[in-house]
Motif scaffolding. Structure first.
Motif, PDB file in Angstrom:
ATOM      1  N   HIS A 147       0.837  -1.200   0.000  1.00  0.00           N
ATOM      2  CA  HIS A 147       0.000   0.000   0.000  1.00  0.00           C
ATOM      3  C   HIS A 147       0.879   1.260   0.000  1.00  0.00           C
ATOM      4  O   HIS A 147       0.651   2.193  -0.770  1.00  0.00           O
ATOM      5  CB  HIS A 147      -0.921  -0.054   1.227  1.00  0.00           C
ATOM      6  CG  HIS A 147      -1.765   1.159   1.456  1.00  0.00           C
ATOM      7  ND1 HIS A 147      -3.116   1.187   1.188  1.00  0.00           N
ATOM      8  CD2 HIS A 147      -1.450   2.400   1.941  1.00  0.00           C
ATOM      9  CE1 HIS A 147      -3.599   2.386   1.497  1.00  0.00           C
ATOM     10  NE2 HIS A 147      -2.610   3.141   1.961  1.00  0.00           N
ATOM     11  N   GLU A 148       1.896   1.251   0.844  1.00  0.00           N
ATOM     12  CA  GLU A 148       2.753   2.443   0.949  1.00  0.00           C
ATOM     13  C   GLU A 148       3.576   2.637  -0.316  1.00  0.00           C
ATOM     14  O   GLU A 148       3.837   3.774  -0.722  1.00  0.00           O
ATOM     15  CB  GLU A 148       3.651   2.355   2.193  1.00  0.00           C
ATOM     16  CG  GLU A 148       2.921   2.141   3.524  1.00  0.00           C
ATOM     17  CD  GLU A 148       1.785   3.119   3.788  1.00  0.00           C
ATOM     18  OE1 GLU A 148       1.766   4.203   3.164  1.00  0.00           O
ATOM     19  OE2 GLU A 148       0.892   2.798   4.590  1.00  0.00           O
ATOM     20  N   HIS A 150       1.592   4.561  -2.715  1.00  0.00           N
ATOM     21  CA  HIS A 150       1.654   6.019  -2.511  1.00  0.00           C
ATOM     22  C   HIS A 150       2.889   6.622  -3.167  1.00  0.00           C
ATOM     23  O   HIS A 150       2.849   7.733  -3.688  1.00  0.00           O
ATOM     24  CB  HIS A 150       1.678   6.344  -1.017  1.00  0.00           C
ATOM     25  CG  HIS A 150       0.358   6.151  -0.325  1.00  0.00           C
ATOM     26  ND1 HIS A 150      -0.838   6.476  -0.899  1.00  0.00           N
ATOM     27  CD2 HIS A 150       0.067   5.658   0.911  1.00  0.00           C
ATOM     28  CE1 HIS A 150      -1.827   6.205  -0.056  1.00  0.00           C
ATOM     29  NE2 HIS A 150      -1.299   5.694   1.047  1.00  0.00           N
ATOM     30  N   ASP A 168      -5.139   7.640  -1.079  1.00  0.00           N
ATOM     31  CA  ASP A 168      -5.953   6.897  -0.119  1.00  0.00           C
ATOM     32  C   ASP A 168      -7.429   7.065  -0.448  1.00  0.00           C
ATOM     33  O   ASP A 168      -7.818   7.962  -1.200  1.00  0.00           O
ATOM     34  CB  ASP A 168      -5.693   7.428   1.306  1.00  0.00           C
ATOM     35  CG  ASP A 168      -4.466   6.798   1.930  1.00  0.00           C
ATOM     36  OD1 ASP A 168      -4.340   5.560   1.865  1.00  0.00           O
ATOM     37  OD2 ASP A 168      -3.634   7.547   2.476  1.00  0.00           O
TER      38      ASP A 168
HETATM   39 ZN   LIG Z   1      -2.441   5.108   2.630  1.00  0.00          ZN
END
Ligand SMILES: [Zn+2]
Length: 416
Positions: A363-364, A367, A373
Motif C-alpha cells: 500500500h505504501e 503512494h 488513499d
Molecule cells: Zn495510505
C-alpha cells in the motif's frame, strides 16, 4: 535477375512465418503469485514460476514444489493481479524416484470469478519434460494445476502459462469495461485534490526513469535491535519481492520500457554501528545521522534532497545514491508512504519477511507512485482494493489499473 531475386525472399517468408507464430505466445506465469494446497517445509512453492527450466524431473539443484508426505488431490496455483487470457500451459513434474512421483493424472482449473471450473483438454504425464495442455482460450486471474497422486506424493518444478500476444491484453490502455467509470472518477479526484499532479517530478515513476530502469533504497533502521547479515539480505529480498509486484503490473503495458526493475539496497542507516553484525562492505553504512528522530542515509546521496538527479556530494558517487528509504521503526503500527519511500513497523516487517503479500508495505509503495488513499469515498462499483486500506491484502485488478493510469498520464514527460 529480378525474378530470381524474388524466389529466396518467398522461401525466407515461408520459413519465418511459423517461427513468428510460435513466438507470439508469451509466458505470463512469472508475473503471478504462486500458492499451493500443501508444501513440504523444505520445498518452495515459489519454484513453480521462477522461470528456471528444470534439468530433469529429479532436480537436485533448483528449488522445487513438493507435497511429501501428503497424497491424494493436491494443487498449485498461479494468481495474477490482473485478468489474463490464456490458451496453453506447460507443467514440469517433480519426481525424485522415491517419495515424490509423477501424478496418476492432472488437470487445469481456472477461476471464473466465483468458482473453479475445469479446463477441458488433454493432459499428458511424462517425466523429464514439459507436459503441454492446449485449450480454448480462458480469461481468468487464477490458474490451478490439480494433481492426483499415484505412486507417491506429487510436485512441480515449473509451470508456464501462455497468453496470445495479440496486441490486446494489457499492452495498451484497455481496462475492463466494469472499471472504466471508477478509474475515471479516481483520476478526476487526483486532478481536483492534488496540488500539482503533473508538475511534481519525484514520483517512483520519475525515479525509475532517471535510473533507466532500476531503483535504489536506503534502510533506515529505526530500532535498537541488532541485525545479522542474513537478516539484512532477507530484508532486501522481501523488499525486492514486494516492489516487483507493482512492477509486474507494468511489464509489457502501454510503452512501459522495463520487463524487470532491479532493486538494490545501497545503504543502511543506524544509530550505532555495533547493531549491524556484518563487516563486509556490500552496503554503505551511515551511523547516527539523525533526522526526524531516526537514522537516515546521507542527504547528499538521497533523491529526495537532490531531485535534479545529480549527486555531486555523495561520497560514493551517483551509483551510491538512493531513491527511496525503507524506514523501519520499532513499535510503529500502520504505515506511511511518499516520494521519499515507505515507513512501516520493524516488527511487522521482520515477522512478514516471507509473507506473499506484505500488504501494508505494498500500500505504501503505491503512494510512492502517486496512488491516493480512499478514506472518505469509494469509486463506483468497486468495493475492495489495496489502496482502500483494510479492504484488501494484495494488489487487485483495480489497483493495477489505477497504477497504470498514472503511467498513462505521466509517460509523455519521458517522451514515451
Ligand atoms: Zn495510505
Amino acid at each position: 535477375m529480378r525474378r530470381l531475386a524474388i524466389l529466396p525472399l518467398l522461401l525466407l517468408m515461408t520459413l519465418l512465418f511459423p517461427l513468428r507464430e510460435a513466438a507470439a505466445d508469451t509466458n505470463v506465469a512469472r508475473s503471478a503469485t504462486p500458492s499451493a494446497s500443501y508444501t513440504s517445509t523444505w520445498e518452495s512453492v515459489a519454484a513453480i514460476n521462477d522461470g528456471i527450466d528444470p534439468p530433469r524431473s529429479n532436480d537436485t539443484v533448483n528449488r522445487r514444489w513438493g507435497t511429501w508426505p501428503q497424497t491424494g488431490t493436491q494443487w498449485a496455483e498461479l494468481t495474477w493481479p490482473a485478468t489474463q487470457t490464456l490458451r496453453s500451459a506447460d507443467v514440469y513434474f517433480f519426481d525424485d524416484g522415491g517419495g515424490v512421483r509423477v501424478p496418476a493424472s492432472w488437470k487445469l482449473q481456472y477461476w471464473t470469478g466465483s468458482a473453479y471450473a475445469d479446463v477441458p483438454g488433454t493432459y499428458p504425464v511424462a517425466a523429464d519434460t514439459y507436459n503441454t495442455a492446449s485449450f480454448a482460450q480462458v480469461s481468468t486471474t487464477r490458474l490451478r494445476v490439480v494433481l492426483q497422486s499415484g505412486q507417491g506424493s506429487v510436485g512441480l518444478l515449473e509451470v508456464r502459462a501462455f497468453a496470445p500476444d495479440t496486441g490486446g491484453g494489457t499492452s495498451g490502455w484497455n481496462p475492463p469495461a466494469s472499471l472504466v467509470t471508477p478509474l475515471d472518477e479516481v483520476w478526476r479526484h487526483v486532478e481536483s485534490t492534488y496540488p500539482n499532479p503533473y508538475g511534481f517530478r519525484n514520483y517512483g515513476w520519475d525515479q525509475i526513469m532517471a535510473n533507466r530502469g532500476s531503483i535504489n533504497y536506503c534502510v533506515r533502521w529505526d530500532s535498537s535491535a541488532t541485525v545479522t547479515a542474513a537478516q539484512r539480505d532477507q530484508i532486501h529480498a522481501a523488499l525486492a519481492r514486494q516492489f516487483k509486484k507493482w512492477m509486474d503490473v507494468m511489464a509489457g503495458h502501454n510503452g512501459w520500457p522495463y520487463a524487470e526493475v532491479p532493486l538494490k539496497v545501497v545503504g543502511w542507516a543506524v544509530r550505532d554501528r555495533a547493531q549491524l553484525q556484518w563487516s563486509d562492505t556490500s552496503v554503505d553504512v551511515y551511523v547516527n545521522n539523525i533526522r526526524e528522530n531516526a537514522p537516515q542515509c546521507a542527504e547528499p546521496c538521497g533523491r529526495f534532497f537532490n531531485q535534479s538527479g545529480n549527486y555531486p556530494n555523495c561520497p560514493g558517487g551517483a551509483s551510491h545514491h538512493y531513491d527511496m528509504s525503507l524506514w523501519l521503526t520499532a513499535g510503529f503500527s500502520g504505515g506511511a508512504g511518499g516520494d521519499w519511500g515507505q515507513r512501516v513497523g520493524s516488527e511487522y516487517y521482520m515477522s512478514n519477511l516471507n509473507t506473499a503479500s506484505m500488504h501494508i508495505l505494498l500500500h505504501e509503495i503505491g503512494h510512492s507512485f502517486g496512488l491516493d488513499d480512499f478514506y472518505d469515498w469509494t469509486p463506483t462499483g468497486v468495493c475492495c482494493f489495496l489502496m482502500k486500506a483494510g479492504s484488501a491484502t494484495s494488489i487487485t485488478d483495480f489497483d493495477a489499473w489505477m497504477f497504470r493510469d498514472w503511467w498513462r498520464h505521466l509517460k509523455s514527460r519521458y517522451g514515451l
